[in-house]
Design an enzyme around this catalytic site. Sequence first.
Site, short mmCIF file in Angstrom:
data_model
loop_
_atom_site.label_atom_id
_atom_site.label_comp_id
_atom_site.label_asym_id
_atom_site.label_seq_id
_atom_site.Cartn_x
_atom_site.Cartn_y
_atom_site.Cartn_z
N LEU A 419 -30.23 -42.97 33.73
CA LEU A 419 -31.50 -42.62 33.08
C LEU A 419 -32.68 -42.77 34.02
O LEU A 419 -33.65 -42.02 33.96
CB LEU A 419 -31.73 -43.50 31.85
CG LEU A 419 -30.76 -43.32 30.67
CD1 LEU A 419 -31.04 -44.37 29.61
CD2 LEU A 419 -30.91 -41.93 30.08
N GLY A 420 -32.62 -43.77 34.88
CA GLY A 420 -33.74 -44.01 35.79
C GLY A 420 -33.46 -45.16 36.71
O GLY A 420 -32.52 -45.93 36.52
N GLY A 423 -37.69 -50.84 40.48
CA GLY A 423 -37.53 -52.19 41.02
C GLY A 423 -36.92 -53.16 40.03
O GLY A 423 -36.54 -54.27 40.39
N GLY A 425 -34.16 -52.39 38.34
CA GLY A 425 -32.75 -52.06 38.21
C GLY A 425 -32.49 -50.63 37.79
O GLY A 425 -33.39 -49.92 37.35
N VAL A 427 -30.86 -47.97 35.24
CA VAL A 427 -30.57 -47.94 33.82
C VAL A 427 -29.63 -46.76 33.54
O VAL A 427 -29.90 -45.63 33.96
CB VAL A 427 -31.84 -47.80 32.97
CG1 VAL A 427 -31.50 -47.80 31.49
CG2 VAL A 427 -32.81 -48.92 33.29
N ASP A 539 -46.42 -55.32 32.51
CA ASP A 539 -46.31 -53.97 33.08
C ASP A 539 -46.32 -52.92 31.97
O ASP A 539 -45.46 -52.04 31.91
CB ASP A 539 -45.03 -53.85 33.91
CG ASP A 539 -45.03 -52.62 34.80
OD1 ASP A 539 -46.13 -52.11 35.10
OD2 ASP A 539 -43.95 -52.16 35.20
#
Length: 710
Positions: A419-420, A423, A425, A427, A539
């Site tokens: 999925l992406g 920084g 990790g 996914v 974030d």
Amino acid sequence: MKDSIIYSLFFFFFFFCFGDFADSLTPDGLSLLSLKSAVDQSTAGSAFSDWADSDASPCRWTGISCMNITGFPDPRVVGIALSGKNLRGYIPSELGNLVYLRRLNLHSNNFYGAIPTQLFNATSLHSLFLYGNNLSGQLPPSICNLPRLQNLDLSNNSLSGSLDKGLNNCKQLQRLILAGNHFTGEIPAGIWSGMENLLQLDLSDNVFTGSVPEDFGDLKSLSGTLNLSFNHLSGGIPKSLGDLPVTVSFDLRNNNFSGEIPQTGSFSNQGPTAFLNNPLLCGFPLQKSCKNQAPSSPGNPNSSPGSDNNPKKGLSPGLIILISVADAAAVAFIGLVVVYIYWKKKDNANGCSCTGKTKFGANTEKSRLCCSCINGGFGNSDSELDPPERGRGEGELVAIDKGFTFELDELLRASAYVLGKSGLGIVYKVVLGNGIPVAVRRLGEGGDQRYKEFAAEVQAIGRVKHPNVVRLRAYYWAPDEKLLISDFISHGNLASAIRGRNGQPISLSWSTRLKILKGTARGLAYLHECSPRKFVHGDIKPSNILLDNESQPYISDFGLNRLITITGNNPSSGGLMGSALPYMKSSQTERANNYRAPEARVQGNKPTQKWDVYSFGVVLLELLTGKSPELSPTSTSTSLEIPDLVRWVRKGFEDENPLSDMVDPVLLQEVHAKKEVLAAFHVALACTEPDPEVRPRMKTVSENLERVGS
């Protein structure tokens, strides 16, 4: 200064009597030329470069706005905006001849001298922004002769003297900002109840003395922050402030207030920072009990009423009886605890355990019934006991939610795709054998000596249960791999919804945007106020707000920075999931994070909840304006990207630009949403205050948004 005035008078005399342009330039233009002559031309730069005396009208001059007025052949000057130009000079009295002038914006310059009383002959003035100069003298009492005055910001000057009671004539005033001056004396009482439209009041950083007026509590329209900080105010805090709207935040820091903080009305919504550096204050929310500050008796200021001067007096009989009863109750409580532990062990001996030490995926009816007793309460943990002793050997899945029933082999055999990657990790989306998709985040390979610390952090994240926060279901620990398994949210994230997956933004209605904002605010408020750790996300941005097929938002990625620190490795390198699942490089371009609060950009600062409040405010502005605060370092700016979105919106409100100039054009089609959009703008501006102490709590933000459209 006298020489400048004489020069100005000579300038006008010469213009009117001998100038060829006197017959061509409008009277408003002639009055404006007095401002040009009052400014030291060595500091003028390009501010007046196109102010030509030969022009027929000043309406094309830099910083000048005009409007057609019925009954006049020529447009009249309605706005002057020359802020931040480093201009040095004085404010000429001739500006008072601009009878249709509505906005005078000269802030962030070097104007000096007094504010001329003749300026208030310009009776159409409704916004006066002169902050950030070096103006001196008193606040002219005639300032409230302006019948339409709504915005008065004279902060960060050198004004002095006391406040005149004539302020009670400012009936239309909405913003009174006098912070950062040298005003002295007491804040006058009896004038505030008449200010029925006042939204913002900031008297901070002055030299005010005396007590707070009781009629501050009559400011029923007040919103944002009542700021009286950094003065010399004294006495008790009046209970009448509790009558202010619950959305109002107090800033009473650095004064000499004394006594107990009232506990009524809007006081219950204030945090401890509102009352800091008042040594004689006590009571909630300060961690200072009032028991040690007994009231003084009239005869002896060092004694409390009913005190005895005999230090050898023993305990009273009533107190002895009370202590005996308390001792008996404590013994009874210990007995109940012993009985509870006995029956708990007996239950566990019969095979009913909720400790999480059974094999992951155990699904006996008996286990479900037992665990439901523990997990029935809202926000309770699925496993409130210590982290299980796992991860010492081959690695094992650990259930946080006992409803998930699958094995590690099933997880690794399942179909999956990336999925992406960030920084925090990689996914993966993993579809289990029963057809249920989950999100699996790979954290890295290191940290094999810090298992207990890792497990404790994961368990704390797992205890968070809120409809607008992504739910963590399980985790996997082994020396060479760490995985988090959570719910998969089906419709991507808010960033994709705003900007589109292929550069084609999706049209979001106002009701959908409001739904997303309200849900996100509720989730953040829960993380801040109600979660076991009172988490700071750190974030908040659209890519961390996931959406389901009904546009319900879910906050993701909270608590992960700490886990990455514990694992201590690059999560994007090989490993178990890296080899078992197909790897696809994320197409997401790294962008500058302009959602971060100003203090968050200072290296070494620790995250605070007020960081999240600021970031949420930027997200709110993005949904309101349709403009992104993020710029890709490899691309040029487009019409949809604003490098400093917060500053752009604030300047728009200061200059009183039409709402249509700032709001997303898509929302302009929803006429009924105009008032709601304006209310949301005010919430966003409060969230993005530069001073973190002034920003509201997320709980207050959420409550304010819930009122929008309700």
